[in-house]
Design an enzyme around this catalytic site. Structure first.
Site, mmCIF file in Angstrom:
data_model
loop_
_atom_site.group_PDB
_atom_site.id
_atom_site.type_symbol
_atom_site.label_atom_id
_atom_site.label_comp_id
_atom_site.label_asym_id
_atom_site.label_seq_id
_atom_site.Cartn_x
_atom_site.Cartn_y
_atom_site.Cartn_z
ATOM 1 N N ASP A 54 17.869 49.894 41.313
ATOM 2 C CA ASP A 54 18.208 48.958 40.249
ATOM 3 C C ASP A 54 19.534 49.467 39.673
ATOM 4 O O ASP A 54 19.991 50.565 40.006
ATOM 5 C CB ASP A 54 17.115 48.879 39.187
HETATM 6 C C1 BGC Z 1 17.836 44.340 36.430
HETATM 7 C C2 BGC Z 1 17.697 43.809 37.829
HETATM 8 C C3 BGC Z 1 18.949 43.081 38.237
HETATM 9 C C4 BGC Z 1 20.109 44.037 38.101
HETATM 10 C C5 BGC Z 1 21.432 43.444 38.503
HETATM 11 C C6 BGC Z 1 19.107 45.130 36.242
HETATM 12 O O1 BGC Z 1 19.328 45.393 34.908
HETATM 13 O O2 BGC Z 1 16.720 45.120 36.106
HETATM 14 O O3 BGC Z 1 16.588 42.957 37.923
HETATM 15 O O4 BGC Z 1 18.822 42.574 39.515
HETATM 16 O O5 BGC Z 1 20.217 44.454 36.756
HETATM 17 O O6 BGC Z 1 21.862 42.521 37.593
#
Ligand code: BGC
Length: 716
Positions: A258
């Site tokens: 993530d």
């Molecule tokens: C989120 C993800 C997301 C990623 C990219 C993170 O903060 O938890 O679900 O895909 O950001 O935007």
């Protein structure tokens, strides 16, 4: 290398090839071998981390492009260019689909596929390789700020919807990314909260949707989560990644982090993180070489502390993903903002909106209604930009009032009052309530549209955001003084329907008996206003069913009754183990406000003539379903199984299969369903294995988890 392949193919063609022709996979792997052989260590390392906000590095010299990602999960996100500023120079409008929880409420796996296909082709049209969805984390508490993106409290429903969503995306030649692996069930302290969960609950509740995404849907990519599990960050967790994901499940695609979930170079190298994203977000000074899987990884390999084969494996997985999505070939064109995509958005909303309660008010006969009062800020609010990373620049978004206006036309007068004010003060606005009461008094019917909203600017909302990334709700009390509003309006007009937006329930006990009808609309996407109007006025017969239990009050939920949400001092213990959602409410005899699987229709379905038999592996069910009302409609038939004789405590019943059946008025159908015996196993912590215990089982067929219509006891 390409020459070699051509020679091999020629040999095969003239019949000189003594050995078997190489399969497509073998050809792909040999192309990957050749690329890896040509790469320097620096080039390999360059592929393991971000090269911009949503790309990971390529190798220009060898024609390896960057991998391009986008959120997800219910529309292709705003364009960010290479940084974090929104790029306003490009048209980034897209189809804004109903959010995940609304999709799951359809219980229609075909729609799951079509939803995924919309995302896949729109992502392709926007030049993306990976769409960051679906989000399959289990709804453990109604407070989780991201429940609106997720699917269900039940692993089976989550799994079925996820599999078709992923196939829909990937059939467009785009990679899906199932997230967030795993036990990311709260946003409070998400960046490092340590989850303690029993092995049984991990296996039976939290892992199944990831497992089928890998083993059945062949998902190309998986995203690690922010939290820790049993003391180690999930994104580089030896047990979760090496032992389970890449070991037991044989995952051959790539695991990305993530955004900023990597915390340790050595662990990321050795425990299976293939791409590190988002570690450093500061602009414009960002230095991607400072990522954990950049310079420090290079040094570790150079010193011999970690073998280069570890890096090769990661590069191989990235290249494999690229080959699987035709990254090196000319892609077929995608499509965006088409009428067909908007129709998918409409159908998901129509089938996902849930009619919770209806004492003869709905559907509203527009011809017999002179004045319709629409009350509530959510009747005029648009939601596509909210919630965090899942924000979409919707091509358009029909609000409830617009949908109602369009459907009613000039057949009735529509009046409007906002009724409440969306402010941080979060209390009733007496003047606005008084104005709403006046509006309600003079109407034949009141449609009060309220509930939750998204808000995502942490600097403004702080710990006060709802249905938003990085923040959990603080309680399930209706915000902005809406309880007072509903009570006041319902007192002056008995024909009040309450429509609730949001990624989960609000406490309704203050007014539930005062209003005849309640609708759960979730975040129903760009066509939400039209779908809602169609349901309110009977153009569409509702068929959505709750994918999560709506408790009477927050403390009735298992994690809350145990006081184990969101934990303390960065530790959270899932003390309820497998008793999540209805598994708890049913087993511990806690009556919910609305049960898992509940949802009303304007017609009546009658179940009869259940016949059950089994062979070694499977239970075969045959029964009859008839639509005995005057309206065509759809019923979600749910099959639960109760294990009557078990050596360990099992939930009172568990969902094992379901089907959605469309029937004309007066139509009957004979339906056949199967339940595999393998699905009746439980995870035995003593033997560390899935086990089937022979004995008595009860097969329960129903219209919800608490509305069982037919049953049969079997000795299996
Ligand atoms: C989120 C993800 C997301 C990623 C990219 C993170 O903060 O938890 O679900 O895909 O950001 O935007």
């Amino acid at each position: 290398m390409q020459k070699l392949v051509v020679v091999a193919l020629l040999l095969a063609a003239v019949g000189c090839n003594q050995t078997k022709e190489p399969s497509n996979t073998e050809l792909m792997e040999s192309k990957i071998d050749s690329l890896i052989q040509q790469m320097t260590l620096e080039e390999k390392i360059g592929m393991l981390h971000a090269s911009s906000s949503f790309t990971s590095g390529g190798v220009e010299r060898l024609g390896i492009p960057e991998l391009v990602m986008s959120d997800g999960p219910h529309g292709v996100r705003f364009e960010h260019g290479r940084g974090w500023e929104r790029d306003l120079t490009v048209d980034d409008s897209a189809t804004y689909l109903p959010t995940g929880i609304c999709l799951a409420s359809t219980w229609n796996t075909d729609l799951g596929y079509r939803y995924g296909a919309v995302l896949g082709t729109e992502a392709k049209q926007r030049g993306k390789d990976v769409i960051l969805g679906p989000g399959v984390n289990i709804i453990r508490s109604p407070l989780n700020g991201r429940n609106f993106e997720y699917l269900s409290e039940d692993p089976y429903l989550t799994s079925r919807m996820a599999v078709d969503y992923i196939k829909g995306v990937q059939d467009q030649g785009i990679a899906a990314c199932v997230k967030h692996y795993v036990a990311n069930n709260q946003e409070t302290n998400r960046s490092g909260v340590n989850v303690t969960v029993s092995e049984q609950a991990l296996r039976e509740i939290y892992l199944p949707a990831f497992k089928v995404s890998v083993m059945e849907a062949n998902v190309h990519t998986v995203m690690g989560s922010y939290n820790k599990l049993r003391g180690q960050y999930t994104t580089h967790n030896e047990y979760l990644v090496n032992t389970i994901l890449k070991g037991e499940w044989g995952f051959t695609g790539l695991l990305m982090s993530d955004w900023a979930s990597v915390h340790n170079t050595r662990e990321a190298l050795l425990n299976g993180t293939d791409i590190e994203m988002g570690t450093e977000l500061t602009q414009p000074t960002i230095d991607y070489n400072k990522f954990y899987l950049a310079d420090s990884a290079l040094a570790m390999i150079k010193s011999g502390e970690v073998p280069v084969s570890v890096v090769d494996d990661k590069v191989r997985r990235i290249l494999r993903t690229m080959f699987r999505i035709n990254k090196f070939d000319e892609r077929t064109p995608g499509a965006i903002n088409t009428t067909e995509h908007q129709q998918v958005a409409l159908q998901v909303a129509e089938e996902g909106i849930v009619l919770l309660k209806n004492d003869n008010l709905l559907p509203i006969a527009v011809d017999k209604t002179k004045t319709i009062a629409v009350i509530g800020d959510n009747a005029i609010r648009r939601h596509a930009h909210g919630g965090g990373s899942s924000q979409v620049n919707a091509k358009y978004e029909i609000t409830p009032v617009e949908g109602i206006q369009k459907l009613v036309g000039d057949k009735a007068t529509i009046t409007f009052a906002p009724g409440y004010e969306v402010t941080r003060a979060n209390k009733a606005n007496k003047k606005m309530i008084a104005a709403a009461v006046e509006t309600a008094k003079n109407a034949d019917v009141v449609i009060l549209v309220g509930g939750w909203i998204h808000n995502y600017d942490p600097s403004v909302w702080g710990g006060f955001a709802f249905d938003s990334e990085a923040v959990d709700k603080q309680n399930t009390t209706m915000p902005f003084g809406q309880d007072e509003l509903i009570k006041a309006v319902a007192t002056v007009n008995k024909n009040t329907v309450v429509v609730l937006f949001g990624g989960g329930p609000v406490d309704m006990y203050q007014w539930i008996n005062q209003v005849p009808s309640i609708i759960q609309a979730w975040y129903p996407g760009m066509e939400g206003g039209n779908a809602l109007a169609n349901i309110l006025f009977g153009k569409t017969n509702p068929s959505g069913k709750l994918p999560m239990t709506f408790a009477k009050k927050l403390e009735d939920n298992p994690a809350h009754s145990l006081g184990e949400f969101p934990g303390q001092n960065w530790e959270v213990n899932y003390g309820e183990s497998i008793f999540v959602g209805y598994r708890y409410f049913d087993s511990y005899k806690v009556a919910p406000a609305f049960a898992f699987g509940h949802g009303l229709s304007y017609t009546t379905f009658v179940y009869s003539d259940l016949f059950a038999e089994d062979d070694e592996d499977t239970i075969y069910l045959t029964f009859s379903l008839s639509n005995e009302g005057k309206t065509a409609g759809a019923e979600v038939v749910q099959v639960y199984v109760a294990d009557k004789e078990s050596s360990v405590k099992r939930p009172e019943k568990e969902l094992k299969t379901f089907t959605k059946v469309f029937l004309e008025a007066g139509e009957s159908s004979t339906i056949e369903l199967q339940v595999s015996k393998e699905s009746l196993r439980f995870f035995n912590e003593e033997t560390n294995q899935w086990e089937f215990e022979p004995g008595q089982f009860e097969i329960l067929l129903g219209s919800s988890s608490r509305d069982i219509r037919l049953s049969e006891t079997m000795n299996l």
